[in-house]
Design a protein around this motif. Structure first.
Motif, PDB file in Angstrom:
ATOM      1  N   ASP A 208      33.873  67.406  45.463  1.00 55.38           N
ATOM      2  CA  ASP A 208      32.796  67.877  44.604  1.00 55.38           C
ATOM      3  C   ASP A 208      31.465  67.797  45.351  1.00 55.38           C
ATOM      4  O   ASP A 208      31.335  67.087  46.335  1.00 55.38           O
ATOM      5  N   SER A 209      30.470  68.538  44.856  1.00 61.64           N
ATOM      6  CA  SER A 209      29.216  68.615  45.616  1.00 61.64           C
ATOM      7  C   SER A 209      27.984  68.789  44.738  1.00 61.64           C
ATOM      8  O   SER A 209      26.927  69.150  45.236  1.00 61.64           O
ATOM      9  N   SER A 210      28.092  68.521  43.436  1.00 59.24           N
ATOM     10  CA  SER A 210      26.968  68.829  42.549  1.00 59.24           C
ATOM     11  C   SER A 210      26.048  67.652  42.280  1.00 59.24           C
ATOM     12  O   SER A 210      24.937  67.847  41.773  1.00 59.24           O
ATOM     13  N   MET A 211      26.464  66.428  42.591  1.00 60.39           N
ATOM     14  CA  MET A 211      25.717  65.260  42.130  1.00 60.39           C
ATOM     15  C   MET A 211      24.716  64.786  43.169  1.00 60.39           C
ATOM     16  O   MET A 211      25.083  64.521  44.320  1.00 60.39           O
ATOM     17  N   PRO A 212      23.441  64.653  42.799  1.00 59.03           N
ATOM     18  CA  PRO A 212      22.415  64.217  43.757  1.00 59.03           C
ATOM     19  C   PRO A 212      22.766  62.881  44.386  1.00 59.03           C
ATOM     20  O   PRO A 212      23.179  61.950  43.698  1.00 59.03           O
ATOM     21  N   GLY A 213      22.608  62.795  45.695  1.00 62.62           N
ATOM     22  CA  GLY A 213      22.917  61.557  46.394  1.00 62.62           C
ATOM     23  C   GLY A 213      24.370  61.402  46.771  1.00 62.62           C
ATOM     24  O   GLY A 213      24.722  60.502  47.545  1.00 62.62           O
ATOM     25  N   GLY A 214      25.249  62.263  46.250  1.00 64.35           N
ATOM     26  CA  GLY A 214      26.666  62.164  46.586  1.00 64.35           C
ATOM     27  C   GLY A 214      27.280  60.870  46.094  1.00 64.35           C
ATOM     28  O   GLY A 214      26.837  60.266  45.116  1.00 64.35           O
ATOM     29  N   HIS A 215      28.323  60.419  46.798  1.00 62.90           N
ATOM     30  CA  HIS A 215      29.060  59.212  46.428  1.00 62.90           C
ATOM     31  C   HIS A 215      29.044  58.274  47.639  1.00 62.90           C
ATOM     32  O   HIS A 215      29.642  58.580  48.675  1.00 62.90           O
ATOM     33  N   ALA A 216      28.384  57.140  47.502  1.00 58.30           N
ATOM     34  CA  ALA A 216      28.135  56.267  48.643  1.00 58.30           C
ATOM     35  C   ALA A 216      29.037  55.038  48.665  1.00 58.30           C
ATOM     36  O   ALA A 216      29.528  54.582  47.629  1.00 58.30           O
ATOM     37  N   GLU A 217      29.237  54.522  49.876  1.00 61.41           N
ATOM     38  CA  GLU A 217      29.826  53.197  50.085  1.00 61.41           C
ATOM     39  C   GLU A 217      28.696  52.287  50.535  1.00 61.41           C
ATOM     40  O   GLU A 217      27.943  52.632  51.447  1.00 61.41           O
ATOM     41  N   GLU A 361      34.847  70.945  41.410  1.00 67.49           N
ATOM     42  CA  GLU A 361      34.233  69.905  40.587  1.00 67.49           C
ATOM     43  C   GLU A 361      35.188  69.434  39.495  1.00 67.49           C
ATOM     44  O   GLU A 361      35.306  68.229  39.235  1.00 67.49           O
ATOM     45  N   ILE A 362      35.864  70.359  38.853  1.00 66.91           N
ATOM     46  CA  ILE A 362      36.751  69.983  37.753  1.00 66.91           C
ATOM     47  C   ILE A 362      38.006  69.301  38.289  1.00 66.91           C
ATOM     48  O   ILE A 362      38.576  68.419  37.625  1.00 66.91           O
ATOM     49  N   ARG A 363      38.421  69.650  39.509  1.00 74.41           N
ATOM     50  CA  ARG A 363      39.546  68.917  40.110  1.00 74.41           C
ATOM     51  C   ARG A 363      39.188  67.453  40.305  1.00 74.41           C
ATOM     52  O   ARG A 363      39.995  66.546  40.037  1.00 74.41           O
TER      53      ARG A 363
END
Length: 392
Positions: A208-217, A361-363
């Protein structure tokens, strides 16, 4: 549905279609890679503020629309992947605002909640941990991040992963396992971000690519949090998380229902305009039936959302009901997105429309906020408990 919800939803839809859909082709989004840039977020929210549709689910007096009213509003924000971000109804902020509204003290609300409601700040919920280290994922009881009391502060250490929006967030809610004087249990803490004790290891490339900041570790190393920034009481973190999780699962369903609806609109337009083998695609049974099945899945998903929202509005935590809704809606909307790609052929897998993005995104939605299989397992446990209760 109430008149006030319809009026808000109609204004939101008009705004998203006229002002936000053009941002889907903004080069700043395409180049950023992990959601829209902070510049884009601020720009879109300024427009939403001017249009009177910023945080539309929260009324001027600070009260919320009911869950059933919220459903129609959030579905309209979801007509563009950028819509929830612009209107300040996106995850994780929407769920975090809900939690703070229910649990935070007046002082905590003024400091942490109010900037979120005004759309001046983003937030992150630090719960999930790396699976490779044995940390908490779908099972929060595996929490490895720890906190201990030292005077008037709590010291937190641990590693978190897939933390949506952590980069660029100004408000953090951190879950940690309490040690020492408070015994075992989970605690939630409110922190201002950025903080040098919270270090981003990487922003993970995801489907997915819609969320600001992405997904961080991130690593949390000797983070010191004043005791008055604990959310609620020590050891009650899991209970508070449940207050957030059921409505947050459902609001995901609401937003992605909007995205799937828009993908269906695009695919339907394509099938009516494109001809092959002597007639429009819509007249070929294989294509027309797929679009008909989309209508069925969209309506069933809408009804499932409304049913679960009604349960929550009745005062129940809705744990089982939200699990059922999350499974049914995420699977149905994925079928819709998949059919839209198929109907459009090569165009469907290209970036020429948002159909390809909707599919991705829905996946991902079938994984976050609990994978389908975890929810089914939880429901199976409920069936077993209820069966046992009927036995002599």
């Amino acid at each position: 549905m109430t008149d006030r919800a319809r009026e808000i939803a109609d204004r939101v839809e008009a705004f998203v279609r006229s002002e936000i859909i053009p941002y889907e082709r903004d080069a700043r989004f395409a180049l950023h890679g992990h959601g829209p840039s902070e510049e884009m977020v601020a720009e879109m929210r300024a427009k939403a503020r001017t249009a009177g549709v910023l945080s539309p689910h929260i009324l001027p007096d600070g009260s919320h629309l009911t869950q059933q009213e919220t459903a129609i509003v959030l579905q309209r924000t979801g007509l563009s992947p950028m819509g929830p971000i612009a209107c300040n109804t996106a995850a994780p902020d929407e769920g975090n605002m809900y939690l703070l509204g229910k649990v935070a003290s007046p002082a905590q609300k003024a400091r942490f909640l109010d900037p979120l409601v005004r759309g001046e700040a983003r937030s992150a919920f630090f719960m999930t941990e790396p699976a490779e280290a044995g940390g908490a994922g779908s099972d929060p009881s595996m929490m490895m991040t720890s906190c201990r009391r030292e005077g008037d502060e709590w010291i937190i250490n641990g590693r978190k992963k897939f933390i949506t929006g952590a980069n660029g967030a100004r408000v953090g809610i951190i879950m940690a396992k309490a040690l020492g004087m408070n015994g075992a249990g989970a605690c939630l803490f409110l922190v201002n971000l950025p903080d040098p004790a919270i270090r981003t290891i990487r922003v993970i490339d995801t489907i997915d690519s819609s969320m600001p900041g992405g997904h961080a570790e991130v690593d949390i190393i000797d983070l010191r949090v004043p005791a008055d920034q604990m959310l609620g009481q020590a050891g009650e973190g899991f209970q508070y998380a449940q207050v957030r999780l059921s409505p947050a699962r459902l609001s995901h369903c609401m937003r992605w229902h909007g995205v799937a609806t828009r993908a269906h609109e695009i695919a339907s337009d394509y099938a009516n305009r494109r001809s092959a083998f002597g007639k429009p695609l819509i007249d070929h049974e294989g294509v027309g039936f797929m679009l008909a099945e989309n209508l069925i899945d969209l309506k069933q998903a809408e009804l499932m959302i409304d049913w679960c929202a009604g349960v929550l509005d009745g005062g129940s935590l809705g744990t089982a009901e939200s699990s059922m809704a999350k499974v049914a809606v995420s699977d149905a909307l994925f079928r819709v997105a998949d059919r839209c790609v198929q109907v459009m052929g090569g165009t469907g897998v290209s970036g020429d429309t948002i159909v390809e993005q909707a599919f991705r995104e829905i996946r991902a939605f079938r994984i976050y906020d609990g994978p389908t299989e975890v929810h089914k397992w939880s429901l199976a446990k409920k069936i077993k408990r209820e069966w046992k209760a009927t036995q002599p």
